[in-house]
Scaffold this motif. Structure first.
Motif, mmCIF file in Angstrom:
data_model
loop_
_atom_site.group_PDB
_atom_site.id
_atom_site.type_symbol
_atom_site.label_atom_id
_atom_site.label_comp_id
_atom_site.label_asym_id
_atom_site.label_seq_id
_atom_site.Cartn_x
_atom_site.Cartn_y
_atom_site.Cartn_z
ATOM 1 N N LYS A 178 1.261 -1.080 0.258
ATOM 2 C CA LYS A 178 0.075 0.286 -0.239
ATOM 3 C C LYS A 178 0.961 1.736 -0.211
ATOM 4 C CE LYS A 178 -3.786 -1.532 2.368
ATOM 5 N NZ LYS A 178 -5.339 -1.804 3.374
ATOM 6 N N VAL A 179 1.543 1.105 1.124
ATOM 7 C CA VAL A 179 2.751 1.974 0.927
ATOM 8 C C VAL A 179 3.357 2.443 -0.497
ATOM 9 C CG1 VAL A 179 4.520 4.086 2.805
ATOM 10 C CG2 VAL A 179 3.148 2.412 3.611
ATOM 11 N N TRP A 180 3.944 1.266 -0.371
ATOM 12 C CA TRP A 180 4.675 1.174 -1.928
ATOM 13 C C TRP A 180 4.068 2.045 -3.492
ATOM 14 C CZ3 TRP A 180 9.594 2.756 -3.552
ATOM 15 C CH2 TRP A 180 9.588 1.721 -4.948
ATOM 16 N N LYS A 181 2.809 1.775 -3.429
ATOM 17 C CA LYS A 181 2.350 2.180 -4.901
ATOM 18 C C LYS A 181 1.439 3.424 -4.532
ATOM 19 C CE LYS A 181 0.331 -2.864 -5.578
ATOM 20 N NZ LYS A 181 -0.613 -3.825 -5.767
ATOM 21 N N GLY A 182 1.355 3.773 -2.895
ATOM 22 C CA GLY A 182 0.644 4.818 -2.806
ATOM 23 C C GLY A 182 1.389 5.638 -3.357
ATOM 24 N N TYR A 183 3.327 5.478 -3.166
ATOM 25 C CA TYR A 183 4.274 6.601 -3.146
ATOM 26 C C TYR A 183 4.196 6.899 -4.428
ATOM 27 C CZ TYR A 183 8.782 8.007 -4.594
ATOM 28 O OH TYR A 183 10.535 8.683 -4.546
ATOM 29 N N LEU A 184 4.296 5.863 -5.482
ATOM 30 C CA LEU A 184 4.372 5.711 -7.121
ATOM 31 C C LEU A 184 3.568 6.319 -7.278
ATOM 32 C CD1 LEU A 184 5.633 1.990 -8.078
ATOM 33 C CD2 LEU A 184 7.276 4.133 -8.001
ATOM 34 N N GLN A 185 2.597 5.908 -7.544
ATOM 35 C CA GLN A 185 1.458 6.968 -7.831
ATOM 36 C C GLN A 185 1.760 8.075 -7.580
ATOM 37 O OE1 GLN A 185 -1.035 5.986 -10.260
ATOM 38 N NE2 GLN A 185 -1.683 7.770 -11.093
ATOM 39 N N ARG A 186 1.816 8.732 -6.328
ATOM 40 C CA ARG A 186 1.719 10.513 -5.792
ATOM 41 C C ARG A 186 2.920 10.907 -7.225
ATOM 42 N NH1 ARG A 186 0.457 8.350 -1.103
ATOM 43 N NH2 ARG A 186 3.390 7.984 -0.782
ATOM 44 N N LYS A 187 4.161 10.010 -7.372
ATOM 45 C CA LYS A 187 4.783 10.375 -8.164
ATOM 46 C C LYS A 187 4.470 10.408 -9.673
ATOM 47 C CE LYS A 187 9.822 10.098 -8.280
ATOM 48 N NZ LYS A 187 10.935 8.743 -7.609
ATOM 49 N N GLN A 192 2.702 13.372 -10.041
ATOM 50 C CA GLN A 192 3.405 15.519 -9.602
ATOM 51 C C GLN A 192 3.754 15.003 -10.750
ATOM 52 O OE1 GLN A 192 6.155 14.993 -6.079
ATOM 53 N NE2 GLN A 192 6.644 17.164 -6.536
#
Length: 817
Positions: free
Chosen positions: A215-224, A227
């Motif tokens: 969850k944390v990793w996929k959220g980070y990738l999507q936010r990146k 952006q």
């Protein structure tokens, strides 16, 4: 670009030039005051077209290799630059203002604001590089002799023990700061461990831990990704600067490398051409010279015989000032030549009589005009002044059409030179040299013939007598107060006294500012548009750089000896002076009142000071003489605290020295002031021919200043940094204030923290608030002073007349209704 591409650019440039030359006669026609706007529009469009041609010819002269083409391009470049300056002078007389609103003309001609920039010819710097290096070397040597004396008195000398103690203190302080930082980090880690121990850790199973990490990793990738997509969109619409300027830089470096290679080839081809010129000259002199000499002698002897047969006496030999025997070789019969020589004296007498009649007519016309203007029967007529550069442009255009238009690149594969054209040019020079020798011989032969045949001694040629009295164009020569002193000693004396200084390298493009985009709209609304920073930059290029950069341009262009820059402190007035010195390679003389204190004392000290400075400035031209706080030289009343300085001691001698400057003397006086109200208006306006007002920057200029200065510190714009908001908040602040605020925020330590903590808009507000802006009262007082200058008064009168005419029209329309 290849040589063929530059040739095509040259061809297209001459098509534009031909169209402009066809439009030139229309400017000489007189136009009534009612058609002032259409006259201004024609001048503005021609001015912009010639600016474009100047840019093209500069590129061609800088990059073309063939030496004969480059000689023609140089003449065209200088004459077009002179035409630009003449049109600028006509625009000032038409607008009655130093700056012009050309936004509507730009729009009609489908040009961009970049086309308003005045191109500075590259040869100004390239052709003087060796001279500038030599001068810099001499200046550094002279200044190095003064450094030990200055350093001994200004810096205290520490003993060895004191220096060691000072270093120990600094080192202990550095170690203490490091130890404190290290201990702070240890305490933070201990506090974090303690909190974790007290709260206890939540235990996950293996699957739950894996899901949480995903969850944390996929959220980070999507936010990146989001952006990045947002940044790409903002870059596409121009709201953010491009983050990858690597490719344009690489392309630009390749283009600059190619340009440097072409300049090296130019030097090689120029050497080959010079050797070929010497060889061709010697060859023609040896092979064709004897035949030329004999033919000239035979023609002149035949002329002697025919004139004697017709008139019964031998003719007077034409004087060298009239062209010598070239009059005989101009496809004329002996009778025609004799008649011309005899008629010249009669023509001169007729001209004198006509001049006296014309003067009487002019006086009568002046009286009539005065009566008409009083009665209001005649309108003021507008027309462009006669041009000195148009004949040179026409000659260059004809030479191109005759020699180079229909030439193909296959004729010059190595781009060396055209041998046939070279022989034609050198043949004319050889003929001229031989003609002078033949004239001396044939004058003696004519004397012998007169003695032998007519028993008559030599009759002197009667030249037209010159009128006695004062000549309007001739000026009194300046007395040399230092005839026995060599120039090297005067140069060294000025350097030692600090009157001749080494100027800092400041290119004109570093004076940042944007154009005024609504000038025409403000004019239509009867509001006075103030000049933008881009207008000031362009005026300095026109008034200072183009004139000082080339002796040919200076000799042809309208003469400007002095400029006064008026504006609040922090507007970059001294920066503009240094930019003129940098772009033209001019010497920098400092005659500011503070710098003159204690130098050349005595009653005649001021006269000697001005004489030495102008003498060295003329010898080492181009030269810029700068006077900071120029108002002090023309004080209405000298303050008590400045009486010892005696700031007015060079006032009279300065105005006299400026009047003695003539076309060809590339010396310019530039004054800067932020308090012109305390000076005498008449003296200031007599000394300074052009007065440029520098108001505080508008929104467009402030936006460009913030963006450029922040990027110059190595910071790229981000979404956290709102430059538009900074431009709005900084209304009233000068460029110097903006630079101080940026330097206060972007310290070395803050630049290192940018990767972790991005730059915010709010960081600049505190340092900016500590600085004093230019208050509206101060700016209004400068405007009021400017409109009291001669040009300002004319501008205000024109605006009043236009307002009165509009009111009269409205009144007539109301009566009709």
């Amino acid at each position: 670009m290849s040589e063929a591409a530059y040739q095509r650019l040259w061809d297209s440039s001459h098509l534009i030039l031909e169209e402009l030359l066809d439009q030139e006669p229309l400017l000489g026609e007189a136009v009534s005051e009612r058609e002032r706007q259409s006259f201004q529009y024609r001048l503005s469009s021609l001015y912009l077209y010639y600016l474009g041609l100047l840019r093209r010819f500069d590129t061609l002269y800088d990059q073309m290799v063939q030496p004969q083409k480059r000689r023609l391009l140089r003449r065209l470049l200088d004459s077009v630059a002179c035409r630009v300056l003449e049109l600028k002078d006509d625009l000032v007389r038409a607008d009655l203002c130093e700056t012009h609103c050309l936004d509507q003309v730009l729009q009609d001609l489908k040009l961009t604001p970049a086309d308003l920039e005045v191109p500075i010819p590259k040869y100004f710097e390239l052709e003087r590089s060796s001279i500038l290096k030599e001068r810099e070397h001499v200046l550094t040597e002279l200044l190095s002799r003064l450094k030990p004396e200055i350093s001994e008195g200004s810096f205290p000398i520490l003993s060895r023990t004191e220096a060691i103690m000072l270093l120990q203190k600094a080192e202990r302080a550095r170690q203490g700061r490091l130890r404190a930082t290290f201990m702070r980090e240890i305490r933070k880690e201990e506090e974090r461990d303690r909190k974790i121990w007290e709260e206890g850790r939540f235990k996950f199973s293996q699957d739950e831990a894996a899901i949480t990490i995903q969850k944390v990793w996929k959220g980070y990738l999507q936010r990146k990704r989001t952006q990045q997509d947002r940044r790409t969109e903002m870059e596409f619409i121009g709201m953010l600067p491009s983050a990858s300027p690597a490719e344009p830089l690489g392309t630009w470096s390749q283009a600059s490398l190619g340009a440097d290679v072409r300049r090296l080839r130019q030097a090689e081809k120029e050497e080959e051409f010079q050797l070929a010129v010497v060889k061709a000259h010697d060859h023609l002199r040896e092979v064709e010279g004897p035949d030329m000499k004999e033919k000239m002698k035979e023609q002149i002897r035949q002329w002697f015989i025919e004139c004697h047969a017709l008139t019964g006496r031998f003719p007077d030999y034409p004087d060298e000032s009239l062209g010598g025997s070239s009059l005989i070789f101009a496809d004329k019969t002996p009778e025609q030549v004799r008649m011309e020589l005899e008629v010249q004296v009669q023509e001169n007498k007729k001209k004198e009589q006509e001049k006296s009649k014309e003067k009487e007519k002019e006086e009568k016309e002046k009286k009539k005009k005065g009566e008409k203007t009083k009665k209001g029967e005649a309108d003021t007529m507008l027309r462009a002044l006669p041009s000195k550069s148009i004949p040179a442009i026409n000659a260059g255009h004809k030479e191109y059409m005759n020699l180079w238009k229909n030439r193909f690149d296959s004729l010059f594969p190595s781009q060396s030179f055209d041998s046939e054209t070279l022989k034609m040019e050198e043949r004319k020079e050889v003929e001229q040299e031989i003609r002078i020798q033949v004239d001396d011989l044939m004058r003696q032969e004519l004397k012998n013939l007169r003695l032998a045949v007519d028993r008559e001694e030599t009759r002197p040629v009667k030249l037209p007598k010159k009128k006695a009295g004062k000549k309007p164009g001739k000026k009194k020569k300046e007395k040399d107060l230092t005839p026995d002193r060599p120039m090297d000693s005067l140069f060294e004396e000025l350097v030692v006294l600090g009157l001749l200084k080494k100027s800092k390298t400041v290119p004109l493009k570093d004076y940042i500012g944007d154009c005024l985009y609504l000038g025409s709209a403000l004019n239509l609304a009867n509001k006075l548009p103030m000049p933008s920073l881009a207008d000031i930059r362009q005026n300095m290029a026109l008034y200072g750089i183009l004139r000082l950069g080339s002796p040919d341009i200076h000799a042809m262009a309208p003469l400007i000896r002095s400029i006064l820059l008026v504006g609040p402190s922090g507007m970059g007035k001294k920066m503009l002076v240094k930019a003129v010195c940098t772009e033209t390679g001019a010497n920098f003389f400092d005659l500011s009142p503070e710098n003159l204190q204690g130098k050349y004392p005595g009653k005649t000290g001021g006269q000697m000071l001005v004489h030495v400075v102008f003498k060295v400035a003329r010898y080492l031209q181009p030269s810029v003489i700068w006077i900071g706080n120029a108002e002090k030289t023309f004080y209405k009343r000298v303050p008590k605290e400045e009486e010892e300085m005696d700031p007015k001691r060079i006032k009279k001698d300065l105005t006299k020295a400026l009047r003695l400057l003539s076309p060809g003397d590339r010396v310019m006086l530039i004054g800067t002031t932020d308090r012109p109200q305390v000076a005498e208006m008449k003296g200031l306006c007599r000394t300074y021919e052009r007065i440029l007002l520098l108001p505080r920057p508008d929104y467009a200029s402030r936006y460009v200043l913030w963006r450029h200065m922040i990027e110059a510190q190595g910071v790229q714009g981000t979404q956290h940094l709102d430059i538009s908001a900074l431009a709005k908040v900084s209304d009233g602040y000068t460029a110097g204030c903006i630079l101080q605020a940026i330097q206060a925020v972007l310290t070395e330590r803050r630049l290192l923290q940018l990767s972790k903590r991005p730059l915010l808009t709010s960081e600049f507000l505190g340092p900016l608030a500590k600085l004093d802006p230019v208050y509206r009262e101060e700016e209004e007082s400068l405007k009021d002073w400017y409109f009291k200058t001669p040009l300002g008064k004319k501008r205000m009168k024109l605006l009043k007349d236009q307002d009165a005419a509009e009111e009269a029209k409205l009144a007539k329309e109301k009566k009709k209704k």
